[in-house]
Structures are given as structure tokens and as C-alpha cells.
Design a protein around this motif. Structure first.
Motif, short mmCIF file in Angstrom:
data_model
loop_
_atom_site.label_atom_id
_atom_site.label_comp_id
_atom_site.label_asym_id
_atom_site.label_seq_id
_atom_site.Cartn_x
_atom_site.Cartn_y
_atom_site.Cartn_z
N ASN A 338 0.81 -1.22 0.00
CA ASN A 338 0.00 0.00 0.00
C ASN A 338 0.85 1.27 0.00
N ILE A 401 -15.26 -4.91 0.36
CA ILE A 401 -14.45 -3.71 0.63
C ILE A 401 -14.11 -2.98 -0.66
N THR A 402 -13.69 -3.71 -1.68
CA THR A 402 -13.31 -3.06 -2.94
C THR A 402 -14.52 -2.44 -3.63
N HIS A 404 -17.08 -1.09 -2.12
CA HIS A 404 -17.52 0.11 -1.40
C HIS A 404 -16.45 1.19 -1.29
N THR A 405 -15.18 0.82 -1.48
CA THR A 405 -14.11 1.82 -1.38
C THR A 405 -13.46 2.11 -2.73
N HIS A 407 -10.97 0.45 -4.02
CA HIS A 407 -9.56 0.03 -4.08
C HIS A 407 -9.30 -1.08 -3.05
N TYR A 409 -6.89 -1.06 -0.68
CA TYR A 409 -6.10 -0.58 0.46
C TYR A 409 -6.54 -1.21 1.78
N TRP A 410 -7.79 -1.07 2.13
CA TRP A 410 -8.25 -1.56 3.43
C TRP A 410 -8.35 -3.09 3.46
#
Length: 438
Positions: A338, A401-402, A404-405, A407, A409-410
Motif C-alpha cells: 500500500n 471492501i473493494t 464500497h471503497t 480500491h 487498500y483496506w
């Protein structure tokens, strides 16, 4: 009593009576375990390899593809305990043969799919039928190898889950491009059915194998403090009893955390390289093999060094636990991607992280050391169930996660945190490894 037993074995197996030179049948068995594990992972990964052309052909969106990835892990996890029971009841020879032919046929039917629901059914069947494989592996290694060689033997067959992708991805991509994505499933499923026949024809437990002599049998049983107990009638309450042991719980949690990385590399890795790192298909084709090679080196190094230290007098507990702690801790390094821009550095970090995951996969050897001898299959299936819950949670977690964001990263940060949790489980909760006596 021992003399009578040896005379009986000698009468049953002519090779047993010739003890002038130790036979090496156990390595033939180990090579078959490796081939079976390669087929296992190639078949479960085939969907990811042909996903672009398959999804276009069947008009499937990314959410549906994510569900198909998770479907395998869902069925596999549910079937693991019954698969371990099947292994204990039928033995590795018959249980593995049935598993091989079952998952290979289910893989083949994926090539016949005409839509989402038929493909979903085939994925569920593939996952369920693969469940007895690793319990059968663990049982075979426990029966065929002395304690001083089990680390190496375990690392060899576990290596199969890493080398299949770099070895065969290029070939399967070519088959898909030349003959269509359906042919990939026909070829991989067909090879599995063929190998199931070879396995059933060749494999026997050591005391029933005609090629094993007295010297190899004595070597296999070296260091065994108790005679092998006969099979007992299975009691489902035994699964709950095993879960009451601290060692079992610690390995379950540790394996789940470590397996999260493996699932990422066998599902979302290609998507990450293409969409998050914007690599071309040529670079992806070159770079995708490096982390898998790193993981292969990791599992082989961990197994060999673990056995080496045992031969040098280090306790089995320390020699088996060290790779679990070091590997799972180092796996958390995946979060470093990251913070770098260079694709070459990203691949280097991912290779180190997957190398560490390979080192941490030595947990199979730890299971072989603590499992009650009459319940090796059940113990293996319980710990494998915990590990393969990650096969459901990881694809869905990363997808959510990808989505909703926008990417990774989280998602990568969360995987790093999970690795740290696994490190605590192995270093604090596990305690000293010792055989559970029931």
C-alpha cells in the motif's frame, strides 16, 4: 507378541521378510500425494484462470463471480468434518480414490455449464468432494513416515497447492484461447479421474503394502511410543471433545489467519495486478508466478529445517512451532504494498508475503504431532475446516471492501491484521505440542 506380528506381516508381504536393505516405498506414496494435491488445486483454481472468457460467455457479473469463488469454500468447509470421518472409517486408499473421482467429475461438469446456477452447483460439488483430500494426506503421512521425516513429507504434499499455478496456468490459458474455456475443465477433470484409478491401484497402508520390508517398517515406526490403536466406532461427540483442547483451538485460529493469504492469491490476485496495479497481461503472465514460487520455497524450507532441528536434538514442539510463528508474522508484510509505487517492488513484497505463508503452512505437520492416532482424519478435518472458512470469508470480504471503497487498500490492511492475530494464536495460545491421548 512382536515376533508373531512380524511373522504374520512376513507371510502376508514377501518383501517384508527381506530386511537386508531398507525399501523406500514411502517416497512413492509421497509422490502420489504431491500429484493428487496439484490436481486438487489446479481443479479448484481453474475457474479463476478462465474467468474473463467464461464470465463473458455466460454473461456473469463480478458479484456473481465472487459468489462462485466463495461457493467452493463454503461447500468445502461444511464437508471437511464428514470428509475426515470418511477418511478414518474407509482409510486413505478408498477415501482418496472416491474424493478424486468425485471432484474430478464435478470439475468436468463445469465445462458443461450453460448458466450461473448450473455452474454454482458444480462448484459446490467440487468443494464438497475435495474435502477428504487433506485429511487423507495427513493420515497417509502419519502412517508412512517417522516423526523425524513428517515435516519434510508434509511440506512436499502441501507444496502441491503452490506449484500447480505457476506450472500450469500458462498451459491452461493457451488451451482456453485455442480450444475454448470449456476444454480447460474437460482436461483437468479427465486427468483427475485417470489418477483416481492409479491411486486406488497403487496405494496401501504400510502394513498391507507388498513392497515394504521389515527394515522400512521398523524405520517408519521408529520413536513410536504406543502401538497404533484399532479403528473405533465413530462418535460425533468426539469432534466436540477435540475442540476442548487448547492445542486444537490454537491451530484452528492460526490456520484460518494464515490461509487468508493463500485464498487471496488463488482468487483476487490476478484482479489486483490488473485493476489496482494496472499491469498489462504480458506483465501479469510473467509476474504472477513469482509469489507462488516463493511460497513453494517457503514450505520446502520450513519442512526441511524443522526436520533438521529435530535430528539435531531440538524438541518437536519447538521445531514445529517456530515456522508457524515466523511465517504468519512475516505474512503481515503484505500491507507494505500500500505504500510503494513500483510494480517490481510490489511483486517483491507479495513474493515475500506468500513465501511467509508457505512457511506458516507447516501447521499440517503440527497437526500430525498432536492428533490422537485413531482420529488423525477427524483432527485434520477440524483444523482444515477452520482454515478453509477463509475460503468463504476472504473472497467476500475483499469483494465487499473493494466494491464500497473502490480500491484494495483496506482489504490488504485487514489481511495484515489477521496475520498478526494468527501469530498471537501460535505463540501464546498454542503452548507445547504433544500427542493428545484419549
Amino acid at each position: 507378541m512382536k515376533v508373531v506380528e512380524e511373522q504374520t506381516l512376513a507371510a502376508r508381504n514377501p518383501a517384508y521378510a527381506d530386511s537386508t536393505k531398507r525399501t523406500r516405498v514411502r517416497y512413492v506414496v509421497l509422490s502420489m500425494l504431491l500429484v493428487a494435491t496439484i490436481l486438487n488445486y489446479v481443479d479448484r483454481s481453474a475457474l479463476g484462470i478462465v474467468a474473463p472468457s467464461l464470465s463473458k460467455s455466460l454473461s456473469l457479473n463480478k458479484m456473481q463471480m465472487g459468489e462462485l469463488f466463495a461457493a467452493f469454500g463454503f461447500a468445502y468447509s461444511i464437508a471437511l468434518v464428514p470428509g475426515g470421518v470418511l477418511t478414518d472409517v474407509l482409510g486413505s486408499r478408498l477415501a482418496y480414490a472416491l474424493s478424486l473421482v468425485g471432484w474430478s467429475f464435478a470439475t468436468l461438469t463445469q465445462g458443461l455449464a450453460t448458466g450461473y446456477h448450473m455452474l454454482l452447483g458444480s462448484r459446490l460439488a467440487t468443494g464438497a468432494m475435495e474435502a477428504p483430500a487433506f485429511p487423507s494426506n495427513a493420515r497417509a503421512v502419519t502412517l508412512w513416515f517417522p516423526a523425524r521425516e513428517r515435516g519434510f513429507a508434509t511440506s512436499v504434499y502441501v507444496m502441491g497447492q503452490y506449484i500447480g499455478t505457476p506450472l500450469f496456468t500458462g498451459l491452461l490459458l493457451w488451451i482456453s484461447a485455442a480450444y475454448g474455456w470449456r476444454t480447460v475443465f474437460f482436461v483437468t477433470g479427465g486427468f483427475g479421474i485417470l489418477f483416481s484409478l492409479i491411486w486406488y491401484w497403487v496405494y496401501r497402508d504400510p502394513h498391507r503394502h507388498a513392497g515394504v520390508n521389515a527394515a522400512e517398517m521398523e524405520y517408519i515406526n521408529e520413536g513410536s511410543t504406543a502401538a497404533r490403536k484399532p479403528r473405533e466406532k465413530f462418535d460425533w461427540r468426539m469432534a466436540l471433545k477435540l475442540l476442548s483442547y487448547r492445542q486444537i483451538l490454537a491451530i484452528c485460529l492460526g490456520k484460518f489467519c494464515n490461509n487468508t493469504l493463500l485464498v487471496f492469491f488463488t482468487t483476487w490476485f490476478m484482479t489486483y495486478l490488473i485493476e489496482a496495479r494496472h499491469m498489462s497481461m504480458i506483465k501479469v503472465g510473467i509476474f504472477q508466478a513469482l509469489p507462488f514460487i516463493g511460497a513453494t520455497i517457503g514450505i520446502l524450507a520450513a519442512g526441511s529445517l524443522s526436520d533438521f532441528f529435530i535430528r539435531r536434538g531440538v524438541s518437536i514442539s519447538t521445531a514445529r512451532k517456530a515456522p508457524l510463528i515466523i511465517g504468519t508474522l512475516l505474512g503481515a508484510s503484505i500491507v507494505l504494498v500500500n505504500f510503494v509505487e513500483s510494480n517490481e517492488v510490489v511483486i517483491a513484497i507479495l513474493t515475500v508475503a506468500f513465501f511467509a505463508q508457505g512457511v506458516g503452512s507447516m501447521s499440517w505437520a503440527a497437526v500430525s504431532e498432536i492428533a490422537p492416532r485413531q482420529y488423525v482424519g477427524l483432527t485434520s478435518s477440524i483444523t482444515s475446516l477452520a482454515a478453509n472458512i477463509a475460503g468463504v470469508t476472504t473472497p467476500l470480504m475483499i469483494g465487499y471492501i473493494t466494491q464500497h471503497t473502490g480500491h484494495f487498500y483496506w482489504a490488504l490492511n485487514l489481511m495484515g491484521a489477521i496475520c498478526l492475530l494468527g501469530t498471537l494464536s501460535y505463540s501464546v495460545l498454542l503452548g507445547k505440542l504433544s500427542r493428545i491421548e484419549l
